[in-house]
Design an enzyme around this catalytic site. Structure first.
Site, PDB file in Angstrom:
ATOM      1  CE  LYS A 138      -4.262   1.634   0.222  1.00  0.00           C
ATOM      2  NZ  LYS A 138      -5.265   1.330  -0.812  1.00  0.00           N
TER       3      LYS A 138
ATOM      4  CG  ASP B 237      -7.611   4.657  -2.941  1.00  0.00           C
ATOM      5  OD1 ASP B 237      -8.426   5.524  -2.577  1.00  0.00           O
ATOM      6  OD2 ASP B 237      -7.472   3.583  -2.355  1.00  0.00           O
TER       7      ASP B 237
END
Length: 342
Positions: free
Chosen positions: A6, A46
């Site tokens: 991430k 995202d």
């Protein structure tokens, strides 16, 4: 990110030109390319990263590594992308909540009043699917404020065009059916709602807002965003669930309710590996099955591990957390990646 990684950057795209964004994406990938790969970690978009940015990143990766592979998801359809990928998180959220409604004996989406935060991909497609299934959407929002009223398909399409140009909701010439509230989130301004879907960013539902939603009759809360509710808000929902049985508000965490995006990322990777492109209907049906399985896994795990009073709805947050832990722990055990004190 498929694979467990991430990351992100503190680059703010607001007010930047396309060229500035392209150059940043290329510079970012110059380092990121050393750490990702189709069989290592596979990033997806995202907040602030849509199809344009994925294109810039993928082009940079291909140039640096001299390799055309499924290393990013959310790609364009002509260069390895999947149908339904942009819609997947929002659609999946609606499919997941549909199973909550059915299990709780609350019928289907038809006639439900739905409060949604956010105005990006997740919120847009969740709103469109909810409207398609007969619900009334009563809000959208962004970082500057909220639109409250009856949101139509035409409103969503116009807002999507604004967001494509990186403009805020303040630029939307709302109709009489919509009111813009500067500096506010929608939860305390929507009146009575049946369903609340935080779909903007983390920590966007506070304890006070959770209490307001409960007082307004909200019965279902599901996160389209990651960690959309603060822990204090979750505590409010879970306390209500324990106290009021089948009449309680029922909360679903993002790790389950918004998994449709990463699920279709997996389907995109599968298509890349097979050098195939599935139809829209094929991908959508697979997404529906995945969301049903995610709901049932959390539900059944909660029933197995969490004691509940007669008539109490199972804790989807506990069930989803435990299911995730059990899956990882079992894989670690089976692969010898564990130790025990003798």
């Amino acid at each position: 990110m498929m694979g467990g990684g991430k990351g992100g950057a503190d680059f703010d795209p607001k007010g930047k030109s396309d060229s500035e964004i392209r150059r940043f994406c290329q510079a970012f990938m110059a380092e990121l390319s050393k750490h990702i790969g189709a069989n290592t970690d596979v990033p997806a978009g995202d907040i602030g990263v849509g199809g344009r940015e994925i294109g810039y990143l993928f082009g940079a990766y291909r140039k640096i590594r001299n390799s055309f592979e499924g290393v990013l998801t959310g790609k364009g359809l002509s260069w390895g992308g999947s149908l339904i990928r942009p819609e997947a998180t929002g659609y999946g959220l609606i499919y997941y909540v549909g199973h909550m409604l059915e299990y709780a004996g609350a019928g289907d989406w038809n006639g439900k009043r739905v409060a949604i935060s956010g105005s990006g991909n997740v919120a847009q497609y969740a709103a469109l699917k909810a409207i398609e299934l007969g619900a009334t959407v009563v809000s959208l929002s962004d970082s500057r404020g909220a639109l409250v009223g009856t949101v139509t398909v035409e409103d969503i399409q116009a807002i999507a065009a604004l967001k494509e140009d990186r403009q805020s909701l303040t630029s939307y010439a709302a109709k009489d059916s919509l009111k813009y509230i500067d500096g506010a989130r929608p939860w305390l301004h929507v009146g009575q709602v049946d369903i609340a879907l935080p779909s903007a960013t983390q920590n966007e539902v506070s304890k006070e807002e959770a209490e307001g939603l409960v007082a307004a009759g909200c019965k279902f809360v599901a996160e389209g965003s990651n960690m959309g509710c603060t822990q204090e808000a979750i505590d409010v929902f879970e306390a209500e669930r324990k106290e009021k049985g089948s009449a309680a508000v029922w909360y679903a965490p993002g790790k389950a309710a918004n998994c449709g995006g990463v699920a279709v990322s997996g389907l995109e990777m599968g298509q890349n590996s097979q050098r195939l492109a599935w139809t829209r209907e094929e991908v959508d049906e697979k997404l529906k099955v995945i969301m049903k399985n995610a709901f049932e896994l959390g539900l059944n795990t909660a029933k197995e591990y969490v004691s509940a009073a007669e008539g109490e709805l199972p804790s989807l947050v506990a069930g989803s957390n435990i299911a995730g832990f059990v899956k990882v722990a079992k894989a670690m055990h089976d692969q010898g990646d564990w130790w025990a004190k003798l």
